[in-house]
Scaffold this motif. Structure first.
Motif: not given
Ligand code: GDP
Ligand code: K
Ligand code: MG
Length: 275
Positions: A15, A18, A147-148
């Motif tokens: 991640g 991201s 990702s959020k």
């Protein structure tokens, strides 16, 4: 305002990009690392009046010189000396991810851990006590869902806080006495030679004991190499490499027993130790 460099590091697919995107938004520049076709992403963000340049490093499992990605990440951290190193960790794969942590700690960098994929860990039924993890490692541990974009402000706050702390990362990793003894002998030689001044000497000596070829090449260019060679010739480098890796995993396992309640129903063999 301060101007600082923050390096994002970690295993592949944990991640990093991201989190990099969540931090920098559209303020990013994509190019290549000098001389190679490995993608380099640099972005900017101002947080608490601090101008941060964020560098998304290639994914690596280790900081040895086995691949171009590892050499790029390692050289950036050692030569460019970023003010803060953020290791992005996949919370569903702690043991493997933390092998890199052991090496970043040995490098003595100002380290912050972004404990990412916490949504997936939760869905698997794992519970990870990030506060206990922080206490054990003595570095900030911030939970994120890259990702959020969750946890990003907290991560930037931690970067800002760490900046003005003088404390360097404690080295919580000690080895068996035969390794420590050889390490100290090597460190003495390194500390007496200005050629090695910008390398953390404990890290460099462990790399020599592991038989890291790239580090050995650097050592050969120094005037004190005959002394180094003498120490290295007295040991079996292959067995030292395995012993050092083993002892790093032991420390990680000790930590995991203290901070995690892993739902083992979902564990397959390959999720366990992967070296
Ligand atoms: P990198 O290789 O470390 O740069 O990882 P990426 O940022 O490319 O992410 C790899 C994949 O994981 C992508 O599909 C992301 O959308 C996804 N991802 C990143 N962070 C999270 C997270 O916290 N939770 C979940 N569920 N997926 C994530
Ligand atoms: K990727
Ligand atoms: Mg990436």
């Amino acid at each position: 305002t301060d101007k600082i460099t923050v390096a994002l590091t970690g295993n592949p697919n944990v991640g990093k990009t991201s989190i990099f995107n969540a931090i920098t938004g559209s303020k990013q520049h994509v190019g290549n690392w000098p001389g190679v076709t490995v993608e380099r992403k640099i972005g900017k963000r101002v947080h608490n009046d601090i101008e941060m340049e964020i560098v998304d490093l290639p994914g690596t499992y280790s900081l040895t010189a086995y691949s171009l990605d590892e050499i790029i990440a390692r050289d950036f951290i050692i030569e460019e000396k970023p003010d803060i190193v953020v290791q992005v960790i996949d919370a569903t794969n702690l043991e493997r991810n933390m092998y890199l942590t052991t090496q970043l700690m040995e490098l003595g960098v100002k380290l912050i851990i972004a404990l990412n994929m916490t949504d997936l860990a939760l869905a698997k039924g794992d519970s990870i006590d990030s506060e206990k993890m922080q206490e054990f490692l003595e570095v900030p541990v911030i939970s994120t869902i890259g990702s959020k974009g969750n946890g990003i402000e907290g991560l930037l706050d931690a970067v800002a806080d760490e900046l003005h702390k003088t404390r360097v990362t404690e080295n919580i990793f000690t080895y068996d006495s035969d390794i420590e003894t050889r390490g100290e002998e090597l460190e003495k030689v390194l500390n007496n030679d200005p050629y090695f001044a910008h390398y953390p000497s404990r890290w460099f000596s462990m790399k020599l004991l592991e038989g890291d070829e790239n580090i050995l090449k650097k050592a050969k260019e120094s005037e004190s190499y005959p002394e180094i060679e003498k120490i290295l010739n007295e040991l079996d480098a292959d067995s030292f490499e395995a012993k050092i890796a083993d002892q790093r995993y032991k420390t990680i396992q000790t930590m995991l027993r203290q901070v995690c309640d892993i739902n083992t129903e979902h564990l397959s063999g390959s999720d366990m130790v992967d070296r």
